[in-house]
Design a protein around this motif. Sequence first.
Motif, PDB file in Angstrom:
ATOM      1  N   ALA A   1      10.160 -97.066  22.410  1.00 52.79           N
ATOM      2  CA  ALA A   1       9.614 -97.888  23.488  1.00 52.79           C
ATOM      3  C   ALA A   1      10.041 -99.346  23.330  1.00 52.79           C
ATOM      4  CB  ALA A   1       8.094 -97.783  23.512  1.00 52.79           C
ATOM      5  N   GLU A   2      10.119 -99.822  22.094  1.00 55.40           N
ATOM      6  CA  GLU A   2      10.517-101.201  21.804  1.00 55.40           C
ATOM      7  C   GLU A   2      11.329-101.224  20.528  1.00 55.40           C
ATOM      8  OE1 GLU A   2       7.495-104.454  22.533  1.00 55.40           O
ATOM      9  OE2 GLU A   2       6.192-102.760  22.064  1.00 55.40           O
ATOM     10  N   ASN A   3      12.048-102.309  20.321  1.00 50.91           N
ATOM     11  CA  ASN A   3      12.764-102.506  19.076  1.00 50.91           C
ATOM     12  C   ASN A   3      11.752-102.993  18.038  1.00 50.91           C
ATOM     13  OD1 ASN A   3      14.223-103.596  16.909  1.00 50.91           O
ATOM     14  ND2 ASN A   3      15.983-104.031  18.218  1.00 50.91           N
ATOM     15  N   ALA A   4      11.384-102.103  17.134  1.00 51.59           N
ATOM     16  CA  ALA A   4      10.347-102.412  16.148  1.00 51.59           C
ATOM     17  C   ALA A   4      10.729-103.601  15.263  1.00 51.59           C
ATOM     18  CB  ALA A   4      10.045-101.189  15.292  1.00 51.59           C
ATOM     19  N   ALA A   5      12.013-103.747  14.952  1.00 54.20           N
ATOM     20  CA  ALA A   5      12.464-104.857  14.106  1.00 54.20           C
ATOM     21  C   ALA A   5      12.245-106.193  14.812  1.00 54.20           C
ATOM     22  CB  ALA A   5      13.926-104.675  13.725  1.00 54.20           C
ATOM     23  N   GLU A   6      12.504-106.247  16.115  1.00 58.17           N
ATOM     24  CA  GLU A   6      12.284-107.479  16.860  1.00 58.17           C
ATOM     25  C   GLU A   6      10.799-107.830  16.943  1.00 58.17           C
ATOM     26  OE1 GLU A   6      14.116-107.221  20.702  1.00 58.17           O
ATOM     27  OE2 GLU A   6      16.139-107.026  19.863  1.00 58.17           O
ATOM     28  N   VAL A   7       9.981-106.818  17.170  1.00 60.71           N
ATOM     29  CA  VAL A   7       8.538-107.048  17.240  1.00 60.71           C
ATOM     30  C   VAL A   7       8.017-107.481  15.873  1.00 60.71           C
ATOM     31  CG1 VAL A   7       6.296-106.044  17.829  1.00 60.71           C
ATOM     32  CG2 VAL A   7       8.327-105.399  19.141  1.00 60.71           C
ATOM     33  N   LEU A   8       8.569-106.892  14.809  1.00 58.53           N
ATOM     34  CA  LEU A   8       8.184-107.282  13.447  1.00 58.53           C
ATOM     35  C   LEU A   8       8.557-108.746  13.193  1.00 58.53           C
ATOM     36  CD1 LEU A   8       6.950-106.268  10.801  1.00 58.53           C
ATOM     37  CD2 LEU A   8       9.247-105.527  10.117  1.00 58.53           C
ATOM     38  N   ALA A   9       9.720-109.170  13.672  1.00 56.94           N
ATOM     39  CA  ALA A   9      10.130-110.571  13.524  1.00 56.94           C
ATOM     40  C   ALA A   9       9.182-111.489  14.295  1.00 56.94           C
ATOM     41  CB  ALA A   9      11.566-110.747  14.003  1.00 56.94           C
ATOM     42  N   GLN A  10       8.772-111.067  15.497  1.00 60.27           N
ATOM     43  CA  GLN A  10       7.808-111.854  16.277  1.00 60.27           C
ATOM     44  C   GLN A  10       6.510-112.016  15.505  1.00 60.27           C
ATOM     45  OE1 GLN A  10       7.185-109.718  19.928  1.00 60.27           O
ATOM     46  NE2 GLN A  10       8.776-110.848  21.038  1.00 60.27           N
ATOM     47  N   SER A  11       6.065-110.929  14.874  1.00 59.26           N
ATOM     48  CA  SER A  11       4.804-111.007  14.126  1.00 59.26           C
ATOM     49  C   SER A  11       4.926-111.992  12.972  1.00 59.26           C
ATOM     50  CB  SER A  11       4.370-109.628  13.625  1.00 59.26           C
ATOM     51  OG  SER A  11       5.201-109.184  12.565  1.00 59.26           O
TER      52      SER A  11
END
Length: 157
Positions: free
Chosen positions: A37-47
């Motif tokens: 659904a989303e790029n988990a690595a990008e969301v992890l970087a956002q976090s």
Amino acid sequence: MKLAEALAQRSAAVRRVEQLRTRIVGSARYQEGEEPAENAAEVLAQSGEVLDELERLIRQINRTNSTTLIEGGGTLTDALARRDVLRLRHSVITAAADAASGRDQRGAVRQLRSELRILSALPVAELRAQADVLAKEIREVDALIQRTNWEIDLIED
């Protein structure tokens, strides 16, 4: 920026981190042949970015709380500790009064005169009066804290 605004930003950052965590967990694994659904690595970087901002806010808030003197003496940190302990004390006193009055025991009414009576080991009325005094003190300390939060400027890095 006022301390109260920084506290609101901290609260929003904590909520945002939780939302990002949920999104990361939801996208961390996906079925072969499908797209996540989303790029988990990008969301992890956002976090990571949000967490860095959260740490900065917490440091500034703690620094401000520990150096801000309030009316009646002591620091804002002292008032926060006082409020936390008052809330715990109120909780204990209220629980004791509820238990002593039988309020937490559903259906514990004597059916027959031959049944054993349940007696209170604590003075319920006195405990309720103590709880009322504590509740008033909590409100007063909380009002002082809230007022100070809107009057004091955040100590920035």
